[in-house]
Scaffold this motif. Structure first.
Motif, PDB file in Angstrom:
ATOM      1  N   ALA A  10       0.846  -1.189   0.000  1.00 12.98           N
ATOM      2  CA  ALA A  10       0.000   0.000   0.000  1.00 12.98           C
ATOM      3  C   ALA A  10       0.883   1.241   0.000  1.00 12.98           C
ATOM      4  N   THR A  11       0.577   2.203  -0.867  1.00 13.80           N
ATOM      5  CA  THR A  11       1.348   3.446  -0.856  1.00 13.80           C
ATOM      6  C   THR A  11       0.591   4.473  -0.030  1.00 13.80           C
ATOM      7  N   PRO A  12       1.312   5.238   0.782  1.00 14.62           N
ATOM      8  CA  PRO A  12       0.629   6.258   1.581  1.00 14.62           C
ATOM      9  C   PRO A  12       0.049   7.337   0.672  1.00 14.62           C
ATOM     10  N   ASN A  13      -0.938   8.030   1.166  1.00 17.56           N
ATOM     11  CA  ASN A  13      -1.530   9.139   0.427  1.00 17.56           C
ATOM     12  C   ASN A  13      -0.492  10.251   0.284  1.00 17.56           C
ATOM     13  N   LEU A  14      -0.166  10.626  -0.950  1.00 12.50           N
ATOM     14  CA  LEU A  14       0.869  11.637  -1.177  1.00 12.50           C
ATOM     15  C   LEU A  14       0.293  12.971  -1.651  1.00 12.50           C
ATOM     16  N   ALA A  15      -1.009  12.992  -1.934  1.00 11.44           N
ATOM     17  CA  ALA A  15      -1.609  14.214  -2.483  1.00 11.44           C
ATOM     18  C   ALA A  15      -2.490  14.897  -1.439  1.00 11.44           C
ATOM     19  N   PHE A  16      -2.147  16.131  -1.096  1.00 14.09           N
ATOM     20  CA  PHE A  16      -2.937  16.898  -0.131  1.00 14.09           C
ATOM     21  C   PHE A  16      -3.318  18.230  -0.754  1.00 14.09           C
ATOM     22  N   GLU A  17      -4.473  18.760  -0.350  1.00 13.32           N
ATOM     23  CA  GLU A  17      -4.967  20.027  -0.902  1.00 13.32           C
ATOM     24  C   GLU A  17      -4.013  21.184  -0.589  1.00 13.32           C
ATOM     25  N   GLY A  18      -3.624  21.292   0.685  1.00 10.15           N
ATOM     26  CA  GLY A  18      -2.728  22.394   1.068  1.00 10.15           C
ATOM     27  C   GLY A  18      -1.438  21.831   1.604  1.00 10.15           C
ATOM     28  N   THR A  19      -1.060  22.292   2.793  1.00  8.78           N
ATOM     29  CA  THR A  19       0.122  21.728   3.446  1.00  8.78           C
ATOM     30  C   THR A  19      -0.223  20.313   3.921  1.00  8.78           C
ATOM     31  N   THR A  20       0.802  19.547   4.286  1.00 11.67           N
ATOM     32  CA  THR A  20       0.554  18.190   4.774  1.00 11.67           C
ATOM     33  C   THR A  20       0.048  18.237   6.210  1.00 11.67           C
ATOM     34  N   PRO A  21      -0.726  17.219   6.633  1.00 12.90           N
ATOM     35  CA  PRO A  21      -1.151  17.168   8.041  1.00 12.90           C
ATOM     36  C   PRO A  21       0.038  17.189   9.008  1.00 12.90           C
ATOM     37  N   TYR A  22       1.157  16.575   8.591  1.00 13.04           N
ATOM     38  CA  TYR A  22       2.368  16.595   9.417  1.00 13.04           C
ATOM     39  C   TYR A  22       2.833  18.026   9.628  1.00 13.04           C
ATOM     40  N   GLU A  23       2.890  18.789   8.542  1.00 13.16           N
ATOM     41  CA  GLU A  23       3.333  20.185   8.624  1.00 13.16           C
ATOM     42  C   GLU A  23       2.382  21.012   9.492  1.00 13.16           C
ATOM     43  N   ASP A  24       1.081  20.778   9.327  1.00  9.44           N
ATOM     44  CA  ASP A  24       0.094  21.534  10.107  1.00  9.44           C
ATOM     45  C   ASP A  24       0.300  21.305  11.607  1.00  9.44           C
ATOM     46  N   TYR A  25       0.654  20.068  11.974  1.00 11.65           N
ATOM     47  CA  TYR A  25       0.792  19.728  13.390  1.00 11.65           C
ATOM     48  C   TYR A  25       2.147  20.145  13.951  1.00 11.65           C
ATOM     49  N   VAL A  26       3.220  19.823  13.234  1.00 13.33           N
ATOM     50  CA  VAL A  26       4.584  20.008  13.742  1.00 13.33           C
ATOM     51  C   VAL A  26       5.145  21.402  13.440  1.00 13.33           C
ATOM     52  N   GLN A  27       4.598  22.052  12.390  1.00 10.26           N
ATOM     53  CA  GLN A  27       5.121  23.366  11.976  1.00 10.26           C
ATOM     54  C   GLN A  27       6.610  23.270  11.609  1.00 10.26           C
ATOM     55  N   ALA A  28       6.960  22.169  10.920  1.00 18.63           N
ATOM     56  CA  ALA A  28       8.373  21.934  10.598  1.00 18.63           C
ATOM     57  C   ALA A  28       8.971  23.059   9.759  1.00 18.63           C
ATOM     58  N   SER A  29       8.201  23.586   8.802  1.00 21.76           N
ATOM     59  CA  SER A  29       8.779  24.613   7.930  1.00 21.76           C
ATOM     60  C   SER A  29       9.083  25.894   8.712  1.00 21.76           C
ATOM     61  N   VAL A  30       8.340  26.126   9.802  1.00 25.62           N
ATOM     62  CA  VAL A  30       8.654  27.271  10.672  1.00 25.62           C
ATOM     63  C   VAL A  30       9.948  26.981  11.425  1.00 25.62           C
ATOM     64  N   LEU A  31      10.010  25.805  12.061  1.00 25.38           N
ATOM     65  CA  LEU A  31      11.173  25.443  12.874  1.00 25.38           C
ATOM     66  C   LEU A  31      12.471  25.433  12.065  1.00 25.38           C
ATOM     67  N   THR A  32      12.398  24.915  10.840  1.00 21.60           N
ATOM     68  CA  THR A  32      13.632  24.736  10.057  1.00 21.60           C
ATOM     69  C   THR A  32      14.029  25.994   9.285  1.00 21.60           C
ATOM     70  N   HIS A  33      13.247  27.066   9.441  1.00 16.79           N
ATOM     71  CA  HIS A  33      13.630  28.330   8.807  1.00 16.79           C
ATOM     72  C   HIS A  33      13.852  29.434   9.852  1.00 16.79           C
ATOM     73  N   LEU A  34      14.095  29.004  11.085  1.00 19.21           N
ATOM     74  CA  LEU A  34      14.354  29.970  12.165  1.00 19.21           C
ATOM     75  C   LEU A  34      15.840  30.188  12.396  1.00 19.21           C
ATOM     76  N   GLN A  35      16.691  29.619  11.517  1.00 21.83           N
ATOM     77  CA  GLN A  35      18.135  29.723  11.701  1.00 21.83           C
ATOM     78  C   GLN A  35      18.682  30.806  10.775  1.00 21.83           C
ATOM     79  N   HIS A  36      19.211  31.863  11.373  1.00 14.96           N
ATOM     80  CA  HIS A  36      19.771  32.972  10.590  1.00 14.96           C
ATOM     81  C   HIS A  36      21.177  33.291  11.098  1.00 14.96           C
ATOM     82  N   PRO A  37      22.171  32.473  10.677  1.00 14.55           N
ATOM     83  CA  PRO A  37      23.541  32.724  11.136  1.00 14.55           C
ATOM     84  C   PRO A  37      23.992  34.140  10.774  1.00 14.55           C
ATOM     85  N   LEU A  38      24.823  34.726  11.620  1.00 10.35           N
ATOM     86  CA  LEU A  38      25.262  36.114  11.419  1.00 10.35           C
ATOM     87  C   LEU A  38      26.729  36.217  11.010  1.00 10.35           C
ATOM     88  N   SER A  39      27.410  35.062  10.942  1.00  7.68           N
ATOM     89  CA  SER A  39      28.810  35.087  10.503  1.00  7.68           C
ATOM     90  C   SER A  39      28.942  34.182   9.281  1.00  7.68           C
TER      91      SER A  39
END
Length: 278
Positions: A10-39
């Motif tokens: 069985a293949t998992p469902n890969l098509a979602f209308e908007g963001t993935t349910p995982y993203e909605d719950y974990v907010q991964a794209s927020v967490l992984t774009h909070l790094q702004h090195p200054l050097s």
């Protein structure tokens, strides 16, 4: 392993209308774009992510200890114990998060230290709440947060509320143990100071022939917490000594000298001193 009725995987469902349910719950794209090195130093990313991970662990541990304090206030020892028990592996994980930056040489740290500017760990509002829950109260530690009203208000509330240890001692008093009145009636916004009367109460608890009493179990759980906090402080001290020796700390802090003073103190002090008299 489950199989599709037709025998095909069985293949998992890969098509979602908007963001993935995982993203909605974990907010991964927020967490992984909070790094702004200054050097330009590639090693700065490890320092930045490690520090952010620590902030997440602080947040979770504060949640657990706040849950435990509230439950103790309601004489709900099982809920308090469950929250304290959950905090132990969380504290171990917090302590393990030193590993990526624990062996920096002075030159490696210097490569991006200027990016910190006036920034320093003692300015962390969530870490301050963690310390306040342990009874390490200090009104002066609210000063750095005056510019952020939300964090300042939360800290002010945490400063004036009873600490986790205050709630433990109040529970012991309601159980008929002789916690001194001046301890019970103390201003919770002041730093907790050890009291011989509290030491005598823990001595009495630990002398119980029933070594599996719920109060001994509570005492041991708190001792586990205290030991892991002490290890955290020591790991911080050692990592700092390796990275910068005895130079002044970031943000104008006293650096190693201040951390040494912190590391020499016991959390929930009478739980440790009472053992000498059992």
């Amino acid at each position: 392993m489950s199989h599709h009725p037709t025998g095909e995987a069985a293949t998992p469902n890969l098509a979602f209308e908007g963001t993935t349910p995982y993203e909605d719950y974990v907010q991964a794209s927020v967490l992984t774009h909070l790094q702004h090195p200054l050097s330009d130093d590639p090693g700065e990313m490890a320092f930045l992510v490690t520090t952010q991970v620590m902030e997440l662990w602080f947040t979770l541990i504060v949640h657990e200890w706040t849950t435990a304090a509230r439950a103790l206030r309601q004489d709900d020892l099982p809920t308090a114990m469950a929250a304290l028990r959950r905090s132990l592996p969380e504290l171990e994980s917090l302590n393990a998060s030193w590993k990526p930056i624990a062996h920096l040489t002075p030159a490696q740290f210097n490569a991006y230290r200027s990016a910190l500017g006036e920034g320093s760990g003692f300015q962390s509002a969530m870490y301050r709440r963690l310390e306040f829950l342990l009874g390490e109260k200090s009104a002066s530690m609210l000063v750095p947060h005056r510019g952020t009203p939300g964090a300042h208000a939360e800290l002010e509330k945490a400063l004036t509320e009873p600490s986790l240890y205050d709630e433990v001692l109040r529970l012991l008093a309601r159980r008929g143990l002789a916690i001194p009145a001046e301890v019970l009636d103390r201003d919770p916004a002041l730093k907790y100071e050890p009291h011989p009367g509290v030491e005598a109460v823990w001595q009495q608890v630990y002398a119980d022939p029933d070594q599996d009493s719920d109060l001994i179990r509570l005492g041991e759980m708190l001792t586990d917490v205290a030991e892991l906090v002490w290890r955290w402080r020591n790991d911080h001290l050692v990592a700092t000594r390796r990275a910068m020796g005895a130079k002044p700390g970031t943000g104008g802090s006293a650096g190693v000298a201040w951390l040494e003073k912190r590391a020499s103190k016991s959390v929930f002090p009478e739980l440790w001193t009472a053992r000498s008299h059992v």
